[in-house]
Design an enzyme around this catalytic site. Sequence first.
Site, PDB file in Angstrom:
ATOM      1  N   LYS A 150      -6.018 -13.976   5.537  1.00 13.49           N
ATOM      2  CA  LYS A 150      -5.582 -13.387   4.272  1.00 13.49           C
ATOM      3  C   LYS A 150      -4.351 -14.153   3.774  1.00 13.49           C
ATOM      4  CE  LYS A 150      -5.449  -8.532   2.902  1.00 13.49           C
ATOM      5  NZ  LYS A 150      -5.017  -7.207   3.381  1.00 13.49           N
TER       6      LYS A 150
HETATM    7  C1  E4P Z   1      -5.856  -4.669   1.150  1.00 15.14           C
HETATM    8  O1  E4P Z   1      -6.330  -5.515   1.845  1.00 15.14           O
HETATM    9  C2  E4P Z   1      -4.558  -4.007   1.391  1.00 15.14           C
HETATM   10  O2  E4P Z   1      -4.371  -3.944   2.794  1.00 15.14           O
HETATM   11  C3  E4P Z   1      -4.475  -2.589   0.909  1.00 15.14           C
HETATM   12  O3  E4P Z   1      -5.664  -2.162   0.306  1.00 15.14           O
HETATM   13  C4  E4P Z   1      -3.217  -2.226   0.209  1.00 15.14           C
HETATM   14  O4  E4P Z   1      -3.279  -0.856  -0.147  1.00 15.14           O
HETATM   15  P1  E4P Z   1      -1.995  -0.004  -0.571  1.00 15.14           P
HETATM   16  O5  E4P Z   1      -1.688  -0.286  -1.997  1.00 15.14           O
HETATM   17  O6  E4P Z   1      -2.435   1.416  -0.384  1.00 15.14           O
HETATM   18  O7  E4P Z   1      -0.880  -0.389   0.362  1.00 15.14           O
END
Ligand code: E4P
Length: 219
Positions: free
Chosen positions: A83
Amino acid sequence: MKFFADTAEIDEIRELNEAGLLDGVTTNPSLIAKSGRDFMEVTREICELVDGPVSAEVVALDHETMMKEAETLRKIADNVCIKVPLTIDGLKTCRKLTDDGTMVNVTLCFSANQALLAAKAGATFVSPFVGRHDDNGFDGMELIRDIRLIYDNYLFDTEILVASVRHVTHVLESAKIGADVMTAPPKVIKALVNHTLTDKGIEGFLKDWQSTGQSIKTS
Ligand code: E4P
């Protein structure tokens, strides 16, 4: 639509996986911190548990260090998906890794133009954050609609991974728009099963069954 669990909690991942509901997992530095676990160790455990892609995020901001971190992370297992943030260095890293056959999830996407860049950089997944978009006065689902339109216009292979999912309506809308994947906290995935008529139906069937005085023999 594929379902990924947005968590680093092993027990929650195991439960959803055993129910046949998981196609992958996404983690991020905040979720790792919340788990209190060692990053490499918990990522390895998740990769062993789930067959599909498991996103593990680099924390460097420059391309060279991102590549070095990715090198360490991709050794964890074949299903690790690196990522990277949606920055020029992140996109450069994405191009390099995907050219080498490594899966890449370009994260922190908040505009259709950014998603266009991720696709051009060869991303396996792009992660538009719908919940955070909504929180800031924008329409998260409108963003997904725009990205779907653009990707379909040019037949990009990059999969739209709807992230920052907060409630079941985000899931429903993502499926209606035709998003490829959505990642949600386990509690949101489990909430999809809830329906008051299902509960009432079970209650009624059990009451009528008890009135027959019968039982189903089990060994
Ligand atoms: C995606 O890969 C992220 O880990 C995640 O969806 C972030 O979500 P949040 O806005 O609830 O922290």
